[in-house]
Design a protein around this motif. Structure first.
Motif, PDB file in Angstrom:
ATOM      1  N   UNK A   1       3.283   9.981 -14.071  1.00  0.00           N
ATOM      2  CA  UNK A   1       3.712   8.365 -14.553  1.00  0.00           C
ATOM      3  C   UNK A   1       3.611   7.948 -12.858  1.00  0.00           C
ATOM      4  N   UNK A   2       3.787   8.741 -11.852  1.00  0.00           N
ATOM      5  CA  UNK A   2       3.957   7.391 -10.644  1.00  0.00           C
ATOM      6  C   UNK A   2       2.700   7.756 -10.084  1.00  0.00           C
ATOM      7  N   UNK A   3       2.340   6.407  -9.692  1.00  0.00           N
ATOM      8  CA  UNK A   3       0.788   6.361  -8.334  1.00  0.00           C
ATOM      9  C   UNK A   3       1.220   7.223  -7.372  1.00  0.00           C
ATOM     10  N   UNK A   4      -0.484   7.522  -7.011  1.00  0.00           N
ATOM     11  CA  UNK A   4       0.116   8.725  -6.103  1.00  0.00           C
ATOM     12  C   UNK A   4       0.457   8.269  -4.648  1.00  0.00           C
ATOM     13  N   UNK A   5       0.403   6.608  -4.222  1.00  0.00           N
ATOM     14  CA  UNK A   5       0.765   6.250  -3.082  1.00  0.00           C
ATOM     15  C   UNK A   5       2.044   6.583  -3.279  1.00  0.00           C
ATOM     16  N   UNK A   6       3.143   6.126  -4.452  1.00  0.00           N
ATOM     17  CA  UNK A   6       4.223   6.055  -4.450  1.00  0.00           C
ATOM     18  C   UNK A   6       4.960   7.702  -4.567  1.00  0.00           C
ATOM     19  N   UNK A   7       4.570   8.640  -5.444  1.00  0.00           N
ATOM     20  CA  UNK A   7       4.605   9.439  -4.590  1.00  0.00           C
ATOM     21  C   UNK A   7       4.546  10.537  -2.779  1.00  0.00           C
ATOM     22  N   UNK A   8       3.249  10.098  -2.775  1.00  0.00           N
ATOM     23  CA  UNK A   8       3.115  10.373  -1.620  1.00  0.00           C
ATOM     24  C   UNK A   8       4.186   9.550   0.060  1.00  0.00           C
ATOM     25  N   UNK A   9       4.760   8.064  -0.901  1.00  0.00           N
ATOM     26  CA  UNK A   9       5.690   7.808   0.548  1.00  0.00           C
ATOM     27  C   UNK A   9       6.748   8.395   0.000  1.00  0.00           C
ATOM     28  N   UNK A  10       7.441   8.800  -1.153  1.00  0.00           N
ATOM     29  CA  UNK A  10       8.801   9.699  -1.955  1.00  0.00           C
ATOM     30  C   UNK A  10       9.041  10.858  -1.056  1.00  0.00           C
TER      31      UNK A  10
ATOM     32  N   UNK B   1      11.451   0.564  -3.685  1.00  0.00           N
ATOM     33  CA  UNK B   1      11.621   1.567  -3.190  1.00  0.00           C
ATOM     34  C   UNK B   1      11.955   0.946  -1.333  1.00  0.00           C
ATOM     35  N   UNK B   2      12.613  -0.459  -1.205  1.00  0.00           N
ATOM     36  CA  UNK B   2      13.544  -1.130   0.082  1.00  0.00           C
ATOM     37  C   UNK B   2      14.861  -0.047   0.106  1.00  0.00           C
TER      38      UNK B   2
ATOM     39  N   UNK C   1       0.601  -1.195   0.010  1.00  0.00           N
ATOM     40  CA  UNK C   1      -0.265   0.306  -0.058  1.00  0.00           C
ATOM     41  C   UNK C   1       0.456   1.550   0.035  1.00  0.00           C
ATOM     42  N   UNK C   2       2.608   0.953   0.748  1.00  0.00           N
ATOM     43  CA  UNK C   2       3.469   2.698   0.591  1.00  0.00           C
ATOM     44  C   UNK C   2       3.487   2.759  -1.159  1.00  0.00           C
ATOM     45  N   UNK C   3       3.078   1.750  -2.055  1.00  0.00           N
ATOM     46  CA  UNK C   3       3.981   1.846  -3.142  1.00  0.00           C
ATOM     47  C   UNK C   3       2.277   1.828  -4.391  1.00  0.00           C
ATOM     48  N   UNK C   4       1.806   1.032  -3.792  1.00  0.00           N
ATOM     49  CA  UNK C   4       0.909   0.558  -4.826  1.00  0.00           C
ATOM     50  C   UNK C   4      -1.186   1.239  -4.185  1.00  0.00           C
ATOM     51  N   UNK C   5      -0.764   2.353  -3.244  1.00  0.00           N
ATOM     52  CA  UNK C   5      -1.792   2.788  -2.709  1.00  0.00           C
ATOM     53  C   UNK C   5      -3.119   1.687  -2.830  1.00  0.00           C
TER      54      UNK C   5
ATOM     55  N   UNK D   1       3.710  -5.168 -10.516  1.00  0.00           N
ATOM     56  CA  UNK D   1       4.303  -3.669 -10.758  1.00  0.00           C
ATOM     57  C   UNK D   1       4.637  -3.671  -9.313  1.00  0.00           C
ATOM     58  N   UNK D   2       3.973  -3.447  -8.860  1.00  0.00           N
ATOM     59  CA  UNK D   2       3.125  -2.983  -7.203  1.00  0.00           C
ATOM     60  C   UNK D   2       4.656  -3.727  -6.374  1.00  0.00           C
ATOM     61  N   UNK D   3       4.892  -5.040  -6.784  1.00  0.00           N
ATOM     62  CA  UNK D   3       6.354  -5.591  -5.841  1.00  0.00           C
ATOM     63  C   UNK D   3       7.023  -5.224  -6.372  1.00  0.00           C
TER      64      UNK D   3
END
Length: 175
Positions: free
Chosen positions: A148-157, A59-60, A33-37, A51-53
């Motif tokens: 191009x990034x999912x919103x969850x990925x941007x939020x985590x970054x 991200x690890x 959920x941190x990268x795929x929401x 893709x999410x995995x």
């Protein structure tokens, strides 16, 4: 040692442990959920799950280097406040980890952009056919944008950068 210094060092230790836990879980393919929401709960296709995995595994290292950055920062400040000469070793390690963190962020951004999405066809919007050069230019332009990034990925970054910068600012306030 004053209470503020102890609180800042303790906060850095807690954040380092949280980042290390997130690093391990993302590397294992959990906490996606941190990268795929919200998509992490119910993937519509195997491709999106893959893709999410992959994004989680990419991200690890970012979270791992952030955990080490925070840990070396806490060790340096704790030893410095205690008056130990070993603090200088952790200062050098902290500088190395800062550079490694920046490299990990850039590497994550570059690797995430490399996804081939279903829109990567030599057909322009509206159904008109384009040459492969035009399609390549449109693909590069689309991938260069942050959308191009999912919103969850941007939020985590953003959270990762805020944690790094915020903790650095707190440590800079210490005497």
């Amino acid at each position: 040692m004053d209470g503020f210094a102890v609180a800042v060092v303790a906060l850095a230790v807690v954040l380092a442990l949280a980042c290390a836990a997130a690093c391990v879980q993302l590397a294992r393919g959990a906490w996606l959920f941190l990268v795929a929401g919200a998509q992490a709960r119910d993937f519509p296709s195997d491709e999106q799950e893959r893709r999410a995995v992959t994004a989680g595994r990419r991200m690890a290292p970012v979270l791992g280097t952030l955990a080490l950055l925070l840990a070396t920062m806490a060790a340096y400040q704790g030893l410095r406040l205690a008056g130990s000469d070993a603090a200088q070793v952790f200062l050098m390690a902290n500088n190395v980890m800062f550079v490694a963190f920046i490299v990990a962020l850039v590497a994550f951004y570059v690797m995430q952009r490399a996804y081939k999405d279903p829109l990567d066809k030599p057909v322009a919007p509206g159904g008109r056919t384009v040459t492969s050069e035009q399609a390549a230019l449109e693909r590069r332009a689309r991938k260069a944008r942050l959308e191009a990034f999912p919103t969850a990925t941007l939020a985590t970054l953003i959270a990762v950068v805020v944690i790094a910068v915020g903790t650095g600012i707190l440590f800079s306030l210490l005497p």
